[in-house]
Design a protein around this motif. Structure first.
Motif, PDB file in Angstrom:
ATOM      1  N   HIS A  36       0.840  -1.198   0.000  1.00 13.89           N
ATOM      2  CA  HIS A  36       0.000   0.000   0.000  1.00 13.89           C
ATOM      3  C   HIS A  36       0.882   1.257   0.000  1.00 13.89           C
ATOM      4  O   HIS A  36       0.619   2.213  -0.737  1.00 13.89           O
ATOM      5  CB  HIS A  36      -0.913   0.015   1.228  1.00 13.89           C
ATOM      6  N   GLU A  37       1.918   1.240   0.832  1.00 11.63           N
ATOM      7  CA  GLU A  37       2.790   2.420   0.930  1.00 11.63           C
ATOM      8  C   GLU A  37       3.556   2.648  -0.372  1.00 11.63           C
ATOM      9  O   GLU A  37       3.675   3.789  -0.828  1.00 11.63           O
ATOM     10  CB  GLU A  37       3.726   2.279   2.120  1.00 11.63           C
ATOM     11  N   ARG A  38       4.071   1.575  -0.966  1.00 13.22           N
ATOM     12  CA  ARG A  38       4.782   1.716  -2.252  1.00 13.22           C
ATOM     13  C   ARG A  38       3.856   2.276  -3.321  1.00 13.22           C
ATOM     14  O   ARG A  38       4.235   3.155  -4.090  1.00 13.22           O
ATOM     15  CB  ARG A  38       5.346   0.367  -2.705  1.00 13.22           C
ATOM     16  N   ALA A  39       2.626   1.770  -3.369  1.00  9.55           N
ATOM     17  CA  ALA A  39       1.661   2.244  -4.365  1.00  9.55           C
ATOM     18  C   ALA A  39       1.358   3.725  -4.158  1.00  9.55           C
ATOM     19  O   ALA A  39       1.291   4.497  -5.123  1.00  9.55           O
ATOM     20  CB  ALA A  39       0.375   1.421  -4.293  1.00  9.55           C
ATOM     21  N   ALA A  40       1.195   4.132  -2.912  1.00  5.68           N
ATOM     22  CA  ALA A  40       0.889   5.535  -2.627  1.00  5.68           C
ATOM     23  C   ALA A  40       2.058   6.446  -2.991  1.00  5.68           C
ATOM     24  O   ALA A  40       1.862   7.509  -3.584  1.00  5.68           O
ATOM     25  CB  ALA A  40       0.514   5.704  -1.153  1.00  5.68           C
ATOM     26  N   LEU A  41       3.273   6.037  -2.636  1.00  8.23           N
ATOM     27  CA  LEU A  41       4.440   6.866  -2.956  1.00  8.23           C
ATOM     28  C   LEU A  41       4.658   6.964  -4.458  1.00  8.23           C
ATOM     29  O   LEU A  41       4.922   8.055  -4.987  1.00  8.23           O
ATOM     30  CB  LEU A  41       5.684   6.316  -2.264  1.00  8.23           C
ATOM     31  N   ALA A  42       4.525   5.842  -5.167  1.00  8.09           N
ATOM     32  CA  ALA A  42       4.686   5.867  -6.621  1.00  8.09           C
ATOM     33  C   ALA A  42       3.624   6.753  -7.266  1.00  8.09           C
ATOM     34  O   ALA A  42       3.922   7.524  -8.182  1.00  8.09           O
ATOM     35  CB  ALA A  42       4.614   4.453  -7.181  1.00  8.09           C
ATOM     36  N   SER A  43       2.410   6.660  -6.778  1.00 10.84           N
ATOM     37  CA  SER A  43       1.324   7.474  -7.320  1.00 10.84           C
ATOM     38  C   SER A  43       1.549   8.960  -7.030  1.00 10.84           C
ATOM     39  O   SER A  43       1.303   9.804  -7.890  1.00 10.84           O
ATOM     40  CB  SER A  43      -0.007   7.007  -6.733  1.00 10.84           C
ATOM     41  N   ALA A  44       2.018   9.270  -5.831  1.00 11.19           N
ATOM     42  CA  ALA A  44       2.275  10.674  -5.467  1.00 11.19           C
ATOM     43  C   ALA A  44       3.332  11.282  -6.385  1.00 11.19           C
ATOM     44  O   ALA A  44       3.163  12.399  -6.890  1.00 11.19           O
ATOM     45  CB  ALA A  44       2.714  10.769  -4.009  1.00 11.19           C
ATOM     46  N   LEU A  45       4.408  10.536  -6.608  1.00 10.43           N
ATOM     47  CA  LEU A  45       5.473  11.038  -7.476  1.00 10.43           C
ATOM     48  C   LEU A  45       5.012  11.090  -8.923  1.00 10.43           C
ATOM     49  O   LEU A  45       5.345  12.026  -9.656  1.00 10.43           O
ATOM     50  CB  LEU A  45       6.723  10.172  -7.330  1.00 10.43           C
ATOM     51  N   GLY A  46       4.216  10.118  -9.338  1.00 11.39           N
ATOM     52  CA  GLY A  46       3.683  10.111 -10.694  1.00 11.39           C
ATOM     53  C   GLY A  46       2.678  11.221 -10.951  1.00 11.39           C
ATOM     54  O   GLY A  46       2.525  11.689 -12.078  1.00 11.39           O
ATOM     55  N   ASP A  47       1.985  11.646  -9.900  1.00 16.23           N
ATOM     56  CA  ASP A  47       0.978  12.699 -10.043  1.00 16.23           C
ATOM     57  C   ASP A  47       1.552  14.100  -9.879  1.00 16.23           C
ATOM     58  O   ASP A  47       0.808  15.081  -9.901  1.00 16.23           O
ATOM     59  CB  ASP A  47      -0.154  12.495  -9.038  1.00 16.23           C
ATOM     60  N   GLY A  48       2.868  14.205  -9.691  1.00 19.10           N
ATOM     61  CA  GLY A  48       3.484  15.526  -9.714  1.00 19.10           C
ATOM     62  C   GLY A  48       4.064  16.046  -8.411  1.00 19.10           C
ATOM     63  O   GLY A  48       4.665  17.115  -8.409  1.00 19.10           O
ATOM     64  N   LEU A  49       3.897  15.326  -7.320  1.00 19.14           N
ATOM     65  CA  LEU A  49       4.541  15.774  -6.087  1.00 19.14           C
ATOM     66  C   LEU A  49       6.023  15.436  -6.153  1.00 19.14           C
ATOM     67  O   LEU A  49       6.406  14.378  -6.647  1.00 19.14           O
ATOM     68  CB  LEU A  49       3.916  15.100  -4.863  1.00 19.14           C
ATOM     69  N   MET A  50       6.847  16.332  -5.668  1.00 14.80           N
ATOM     70  CA  MET A  50       8.290  16.108  -5.634  1.00 14.80           C
ATOM     71  C   MET A  50       8.648  15.336  -4.358  1.00 14.80           C
ATOM     72  O   MET A  50       7.930  15.427  -3.360  1.00 14.80           O
ATOM     73  CB  MET A  50       9.038  17.441  -5.672  1.00 14.80           C
ATOM     74  N   PRO A  51       9.746  14.586  -4.379  1.00 12.79           N
ATOM     75  CA  PRO A  51      10.131  13.819  -3.183  1.00 12.79           C
ATOM     76  C   PRO A  51      10.257  14.669  -1.911  1.00 12.79           C
ATOM     77  O   PRO A  51       9.839  14.235  -0.837  1.00 12.79           O
ATOM     78  CB  PRO A  51      11.479  13.217  -3.567  1.00 12.79           C
TER      79      PRO A  51
END
Length: 92
Positions: A36-51
């Motif tokens: 769940h955490e990996r999916a959320a982080l990948a989605s956040a970065l894919g949707d435009g949030l910077m690390p």
């Protein structure tokens, strides 16, 4: 007429060791959702949030602690909801 005892129960039904074991088990069950955490982080970065933005939003917490997973929620559904909540947190 019903009455209720509103005094606080300060006695624990568990001894010290069983209570610690229960706490460790609950802690693991709450925080151990790597898919769940990996999916959320990948989605956040894919949707435009910077690390660095994601790091600021999480403030050192795991994703599942900052944005709790709902019972039965798939990693994909969680990622979508968590990222939406991250954007709201970012804008505040």
């Amino acid at each position: 007429m019903l009455t209720y005892d509103t005094t606080r129960n300060t006695r624990s039904g568990l001894g010290a060791e069983p209570a610690l074991a229960l706490g460790r088990a609950l802690s693991r069950s709450i925080r151990s959702h790597p898919s769940h955490e990996r999916a959320a982080l990948a989605s956040a970065l894919g949707d435009g949030l910077m690390p660095d933005e994601v790091a600021r939003i999480l403030a050192g917490r795991p994703v599942a602690e900052a944005f709790p997973i709902r019972w039965g929620e798939s990693p994909e559904a969680y990622a979508s909801r968590a990222v939406s909540e991250m954007f709201v947190a970012y804008l505040q």
